[in-house]
Structure formats: structure tokens, C-alpha cells
Design an enzyme around this catalytic site. Structure first.
Site: not given
Length: 192
Positions: A88-89, A92, A118-119, A138
Site C-alpha cells: 500500500g502507500r 513510502e 506489493c509496495h 507491484y
């Protein structure tokens, strides 16, 4: 044999990539501590649901409140057998936290099992622990894997890639294979 697993997540982590692996690992009998920097046991994160609606990238919708069951400040990496990094975010900004980087380096240097989806792989690249490893993520994270010295493997979203102690998958559709491979590395036996 029960394992102690550290589960790293954060605000706007992908809902399925937080809820589903956490519940699956508990279901098979492991002790799982879900944590987020600057949050303590009983606090919650807000997740985001990422879906593939036919756009050029995923869309984002509000997810659930996920209650953390352990305090990040109390984490001692030596007490854990493995770590899971939700996507997800959240990755980051989680990768900007020096303590997160230290934790991930501990697991990599100790050759303990690491599962990232994913992320979540962005945390691994920021920790500089993918050099010489084959992994997936991802697709938008693929260039980061390459720049960090890893070999990005382009697989279907329903697949997983294993390289030694590292298990990765591109997105939540890969949960069945990703978790199954992680359980193999953990030595988990499921009797039906």
C-alpha cells in the site's frame, strides 16, 4: 511450532495486505505483533483498499481501521523469528524511519524469513537488502528493485517469488501462494 512474527504496517497500508496475512498467520498458531512507528498497542491505522478497476493503475478507496496489538517502541528484533511487510502507500513513508530500516536489516543480516508484498518491497530497497536477490513487487516498484541491485521478476499478481529467506508477491491476489511459501520457510505444518 509457533513462531514470533513482527508485522509492519501503517496508515494507508493496503487493507487486504494488512488484514488477511495478519489473520492467516494467527489462524495457523503463530504469535503476530502488528506494529506501526509512533503508535502503541490499542492504536489503529486506517487502511486503504486498492482495486484494479480497469484504469492504468489501481484505484484507492477507504479501508478499515486496523487495531495494532503491540507497541512499536517495545519491539526487540531479536525476539522475532520473521517479519512481514504490508504493501500500500504506507511503505513510502515507513522507509524514511531509521528504526524501520534497522529492523529490516536485522532480519536480512540474520537470514530470518522476510515476507513482503506489493509496495512493501520499497522498505527492502531503502534498507539496501535486495542486492543479488530475485524478487517481485507491484510493477511500479520494479525499477527500484533494479536500482537497488536486485533482480525484478515480473510474475502474475497471483504468484509469489522465493529467494532464500525472502518471499515476495506483486499484490493481494497473490496471498494464497505468498503465504503458503512463507509458511514453508517458517517450517509451519498444517494438519487438516
Amino acid at each position: 511450532m509457533k513462531k514470533n512474527i513482527l508485522f509492519l504496517t501503517g496508515d494507508f497500508a493496503e487493507d487486504y495486505e494488512t488484514m488477511v496475512p495478519f489473520q492467516m498467520l494467527l489462524m495457523v498458531g503463530h504469535e503476530v505483533h502488528a506494529v506501526c512507528p509512533d503508535k502503541k498497542k490499542g492504536d489503529y491505522i486506517t487502511t486503504a483498499i486498492h482495486d484494479f478497476d480497469g484504469y492504468q493503475t489501481y484505484s484507492e478507496k477507504p479501508g478499515h481501521r486496523f487495531v495494532l496489538n503491540y507497541s512499536f517502541a517495545d519491539v526487540d528484533p531479536k525476539a522475532y523469528d520473521a517479519i512481514v511487510l504490508a504493501g500500500g502507500r504506507a511503505p513510502e513513508y515507513l522507509r524514511l524511519n531509521p528504526k524501520v530500516i534497522e529492523l529490516v536489516k536485522h532480519f536480512a543480516e540474520s537470514n530470518k524469513p522476510i515476507a513482503a508484498i506489493c509496495h512493501g518491497i520499497q522498505i527492502l530497497t531503502a534498507a539496501n537488502v535486495v542486492k543479488g536477490k530475485k524478487l517481485t513487487a507491484y510493477p511500479a516498484v520494479g525499477p527500484e528493485v533494479t536500482l537497488a541491485g536486485g533482480t525484478y521478476v515480473d510474475v502474475a499478481a497471483t504468484d509469489a517469488v522465493v529467494d532464500g529467506n525472502l518471499v515476495t508477491s506483486p499484490a493481494w491476489p497473490g496471498h494464497p501462494k505468498w503465504i503458503a511459501e512463507f509458511l514453508k520457510i517458517l517450517g509451519t505444518k498444517i494438519e487438516l
